[in-house]
Motif scaffolding. Structure first.
Motif, PDB file in Angstrom:
ATOM      1  N   SER A  46       0.808  -1.227   0.000  1.00 15.30           N
ATOM      2  CA  SER A  46       0.000   0.000   0.000  1.00 15.30           C
ATOM      3  C   SER A  46       0.840   1.275   0.000  1.00 15.30           C
ATOM      4  CB  SER A  46      -0.936   0.009   1.207  1.00 15.30           C
ATOM      5  OG  SER A  46      -0.178   0.012   2.398  1.00 15.30           O
ATOM      6  N   VAL A  47       2.149   1.143   0.164  1.00 19.59           N
ATOM      7  CA  VAL A  47       3.026   2.315   0.209  1.00 19.59           C
ATOM      8  C   VAL A  47       3.256   2.823  -1.208  1.00 19.59           C
ATOM      9  CG1 VAL A  47       5.303   3.165   0.860  1.00 19.59           C
ATOM     10  CG2 VAL A  47       4.141   1.501   2.310  1.00 19.59           C
ATOM     11  N   ARG A  48       2.945   4.096  -1.445  1.00 20.66           N
ATOM     12  CA  ARG A  48       3.103   4.682  -2.776  1.00 20.66           C
ATOM     13  C   ARG A  48       4.163   5.778  -2.818  1.00 20.66           C
ATOM     14  NH1 ARG A  48       2.444   0.739  -4.809  1.00 20.66           N
ATOM     15  NH2 ARG A  48       0.471  -0.286  -4.715  1.00 20.66           N
ATOM     16  N   ASN A  49       4.488   6.380  -1.695  1.00 14.69           N
ATOM     17  CA  ASN A  49       5.530   7.403  -1.595  1.00 14.69           C
ATOM     18  C   ASN A  49       6.370   7.083  -0.369  1.00 14.69           C
ATOM     19  OD1 ASN A  49       4.460   9.083  -3.753  1.00 14.69           O
ATOM     20  ND2 ASN A  49       2.819   9.566  -2.327  1.00 14.69           N
ATOM     21  N   CYS A  50       7.669   7.311  -0.456  1.00  9.75           N
ATOM     22  CA  CYS A  50       8.486   7.027   0.728  1.00  9.75           C
ATOM     23  C   CYS A  50       9.721   7.915   0.754  1.00  9.75           C
ATOM     24  CB  CYS A  50       8.871   5.560   0.798  1.00  9.75           C
ATOM     25  SG  CYS A  50       9.983   5.019  -0.486  1.00  9.75           S
ATOM     26  N   PHE A  51      10.210   8.103   1.962  1.00 11.79           N
ATOM     27  CA  PHE A  51      11.453   8.819   2.213  1.00 11.79           C
ATOM     28  C   PHE A  51      12.440   7.805   2.747  1.00 11.79           C
ATOM     29  CE2 PHE A  51      14.368  10.972   5.060  1.00 11.79           C
ATOM     30  CZ  PHE A  51      14.799  12.032   4.281  1.00 11.79           C
ATOM     31  N   ILE A  52      13.623   7.733   2.158  1.00 13.42           N
ATOM     32  CA  ILE A  52      14.628   6.750   2.554  1.00 13.42           C
ATOM     33  C   ILE A  52      15.858   7.482   3.068  1.00 13.42           C
ATOM     34  CG2 ILE A  52      16.079   4.846   1.779  1.00 13.42           C
ATOM     35  CD1 ILE A  52      13.979   4.436  -0.489  1.00 13.42           C
ATOM     36  N   ARG A  53      16.219   7.188   4.281  1.00 14.43           N
ATOM     37  CA  ARG A  53      17.419   7.799   4.864  1.00 14.43           C
ATOM     38  C   ARG A  53      18.661   7.255   4.158  1.00 14.43           C
ATOM     39  NH1 ARG A  53      18.905   9.175  10.905  1.00 14.43           N
ATOM     40  NH2 ARG A  53      21.162   9.127  10.696  1.00 14.43           N
ATOM     41  N   GLY A  54      19.566   8.135   3.815  1.00 12.14           N
ATOM     42  CA  GLY A  54      20.752   7.758   3.052  1.00 12.14           C
ATOM     43  C   GLY A  54      21.612   6.697   3.714  1.00 12.14           C
ATOM     44  N   SER A  55      21.633   6.658   5.043  1.00 12.44           N
ATOM     45  CA  SER A  55      22.501   5.707   5.746  1.00 12.44           C
ATOM     46  C   SER A  55      22.005   4.266   5.660  1.00 12.44           C
ATOM     47  CB  SER A  55      22.640   6.110   7.215  1.00 12.44           C
ATOM     48  OG  SER A  55      21.394   6.027   7.865  1.00 12.44           O
ATOM     49  N   VAL A  56      20.777   4.035   5.204  1.00 10.84           N
ATOM     50  CA  VAL A  56      20.263   2.665   5.099  1.00 10.84           C
ATOM     51  C   VAL A  56      20.284   2.144   3.665  1.00 10.84           C
ATOM     52  CG1 VAL A  56      18.809   2.932   7.144  1.00 10.84           C
ATOM     53  CG2 VAL A  56      17.831   3.326   4.881  1.00 10.84           C
ATOM     54  N   VAL A  57      20.810   2.944   2.732  1.00 11.43           N
ATOM     55  CA  VAL A  57      20.847   2.542   1.332  1.00 11.43           C
ATOM     56  C   VAL A  57      22.080   1.691   1.062  1.00 11.43           C
ATOM     57  CG1 VAL A  57      21.059   3.383  -1.048  1.00 11.43           C
ATOM     58  CG2 VAL A  57      19.578   4.576   0.574  1.00 11.43           C
ATOM     59  N   ARG A  58      21.862   0.541   0.439  1.00 11.65           N
ATOM     60  CA  ARG A  58      22.977  -0.315   0.016  1.00 11.65           C
ATOM     61  C   ARG A  58      23.356   0.013  -1.426  1.00 11.65           C
ATOM     62  NH1 ARG A  58      21.540  -6.140   0.695  1.00 11.65           N
ATOM     63  NH2 ARG A  58      22.145  -5.804   2.853  1.00 11.65           N
ATOM     64  N   TYR A  59      22.371  -0.001  -2.329  1.00  9.44           N
ATOM     65  CA  TYR A  59      22.600   0.278  -3.749  1.00  9.44           C
ATOM     66  C   TYR A  59      21.481   1.140  -4.296  1.00  9.44           C
ATOM     67  CZ  TYR A  59      25.500  -3.969  -3.593  1.00  9.44           C
ATOM     68  OH  TYR A  59      26.428  -4.914  -3.277  1.00  9.44           O
ATOM     69  N   VAL A  60      21.796   1.874  -5.344  1.00  9.99           N
ATOM     70  CA  VAL A  60      20.786   2.538  -6.151  1.00  9.99           C
ATOM     71  C   VAL A  60      21.013   2.075  -7.578  1.00  9.99           C
ATOM     72  CG1 VAL A  60      19.838   4.719  -6.978  1.00  9.99           C
ATOM     73  CG2 VAL A  60      20.702   4.555  -4.640  1.00  9.99           C
ATOM     74  N   GLN A  61      20.022   1.388  -8.127  1.00  8.47           N
ATOM     75  CA  GLN A  61      20.116   0.902  -9.503  1.00  8.47           C
ATOM     76  C   GLN A  61      19.515   1.946 -10.429  1.00  8.47           C
ATOM     77  OE1 GLN A  61      18.220  -2.918  -9.673  1.00  8.47           O
ATOM     78  NE2 GLN A  61      19.363  -3.688  -7.937  1.00  8.47           N
ATOM     79  N   LEU A  62      20.310   2.378 -11.395  1.00  6.56           N
ATOM     80  CA  LEU A  62      19.894   3.410 -12.330  1.00  6.56           C
ATOM     81  C   LEU A  62      19.518   2.795 -13.657  1.00  6.56           C
ATOM     82  CD1 LEU A  62      22.863   5.822 -11.614  1.00  6.56           C
ATOM     83  CD2 LEU A  62      20.594   5.891 -10.601  1.00  6.56           C
ATOM     84  N   PRO A  63      18.664   3.452 -14.428  1.00  8.30           N
ATOM     85  CA  PRO A  63      18.344   2.937 -15.755  1.00  8.30           C
ATOM     86  C   PRO A  63      19.586   2.999 -16.642  1.00  8.30           C
ATOM     87  CG  PRO A  63      17.374   5.107 -15.439  1.00  8.30           C
ATOM     88  CD  PRO A  63      17.952   4.693 -14.118  1.00  8.30           C
ATOM     89  N   PRO A  64      19.823   1.986 -17.466  1.00  3.86           N
ATOM     90  CA  PRO A  64      21.040   1.953 -18.292  1.00  3.86           C
ATOM     91  C   PRO A  64      21.193   3.177 -19.199  1.00  3.86           C
ATOM     92  CG  PRO A  64      19.857  -0.122 -18.455  1.00  3.86           C
ATOM     93  CD  PRO A  64      18.989   0.819 -17.683  1.00  3.86           C
ATOM     94  N   ASP A  65      20.104   3.697 -19.705  1.00  2.00           N
ATOM     95  CA  ASP A  65      20.202   4.857 -20.590  1.00  2.00           C
ATOM     96  C   ASP A  65      20.431   6.152 -19.819  1.00  2.00           C
ATOM     97  OD1 ASP A  65      17.662   4.795 -19.466  1.00  2.00           O
ATOM     98  OD2 ASP A  65      16.732   5.784 -21.178  1.00  2.00           O
ATOM     99  N   GLY A  66      20.371   6.099 -18.503  1.00  5.77           N
ATOM    100  CA  GLY A  66      20.568   7.294 -17.694  1.00  5.77           C
ATOM    101  C   GLY A  66      21.983   7.469 -17.187  1.00  5.77           C
ATOM    102  N   VAL A  67      22.873   6.560 -17.552  1.00  2.00           N
ATOM    103  CA  VAL A  67      24.242   6.602 -17.048  1.00  2.00           C
ATOM    104  C   VAL A  67      25.180   7.097 -18.146  1.00  2.00           C
ATOM    105  CG1 VAL A  67      26.114   5.244 -16.065  1.00  2.00           C
ATOM    106  CG2 VAL A  67      23.750   4.709 -15.479  1.00  2.00           C
ATOM    107  N   ASP A  68      25.804   8.234 -17.900  1.00  2.32           N
ATOM    108  CA  ASP A  68      26.811   8.770 -18.815  1.00  2.32           C
ATOM    109  C   ASP A  68      28.174   8.399 -18.250  1.00  2.32           C
ATOM    110  OD1 ASP A  68      28.512  10.182 -20.419  1.00  2.32           O
ATOM    111  OD2 ASP A  68      27.419  12.086 -20.272  1.00  2.32           O
ATOM    112  N   ILE A  69      28.741   7.322 -18.756  1.00  2.00           N
ATOM    113  CA  ILE A  69      29.982   6.771 -18.229  1.00  2.00           C
ATOM    114  C   ILE A  69      31.130   7.783 -18.317  1.00  2.00           C
ATOM    115  CG2 ILE A  69      31.693   4.935 -18.495  1.00  2.00           C
ATOM    116  CD1 ILE A  69      29.033   3.948 -17.423  1.00  2.00           C
ATOM    117  N   GLU A  70      31.245   8.468 -19.420  1.00  2.00           N
ATOM    118  CA  GLU A  70      32.343   9.430 -19.580  1.00  2.00           C
ATOM    119  C   GLU A  70      32.250  10.570 -18.562  1.00  2.00           C
ATOM    120  OE1 GLU A  70      35.115   9.164 -21.364  1.00  2.00           O
ATOM    121  OE2 GLU A  70      34.339   7.164 -21.795  1.00  2.00           O
ATOM    122  N   LEU A  71      31.043  11.053 -18.329  1.00  2.00           N
ATOM    123  CA  LEU A  71      30.837  12.112 -17.347  1.00  2.00           C
ATOM    124  C   LEU A  71      31.259  11.646 -15.954  1.00  2.00           C
ATOM    125  CD1 LEU A  71      29.676  14.942 -16.669  1.00  2.00           C
ATOM    126  CD2 LEU A  71      27.489  13.787 -16.274  1.00  2.00           C
TER     127      LEU A  71
END
Length: 93
Positions: free
Chosen positions: A56-81
C-alpha cells in the motif's frame, strides 16, 4: 558531492533502491539531498510476496545511511561524465 549532483540530474527518472535490510523499492526519484536521503514517488516493492505490508506504500522517504545500492536505468548513465568527475575529485579539484 559527486553523487549528490549526479542524482539531482536523475530526478524524475525511475530507480530501484536496495536497502541494507534487503528490501528493494522501485519508484520515481522525486528528490535527493546532500546526505543522499531519497524521496521516491509511485513506489512498488520488487519482491511483494516477501514484504506484503509494503503493497500500500506509494511514496516514501529513505534515509541515506540505510541505502545499500541505487540501480539506475542503463540509458541514464553517462559513463564518460562519471569518469571525468571521479578523476577531478580524486585530484582534489
Amino acid at each position: 558531492m559527486l553523487f549528490f549532483s549526479y542524482f539531482k540530474d536523475m530526478v524524475g527518472r525511475e530507480v530501484t533502491v536496495e536497502l541494507k535490510n534487503d528490501l528493494a523499492i522501485r519508484g520515481t526519484l522525486h528528490s535527493v539531498d546532500q546526505y543522499l536521503n531519497i524521496k521516491l514517488e509511485n513506489t512498488s516493492v520488487v519482491d511483494e510476496d516477501k514484504y506484503p505490508h509494503m503493497r500500500s506504500v506509494r511514496n516514501c522517504f529513505i534515509r541515506g545511511s540505510v541505502v545499500r545500492y541505487v540501480q539506475l536505468p542503463p540509458d541514464g548513465v553517462d559513463i564518460e561524465l562519471l569518469h571525468d568527475a571521479t578523476r577531478r575529485e580524486a585530484r582534489g579539484g
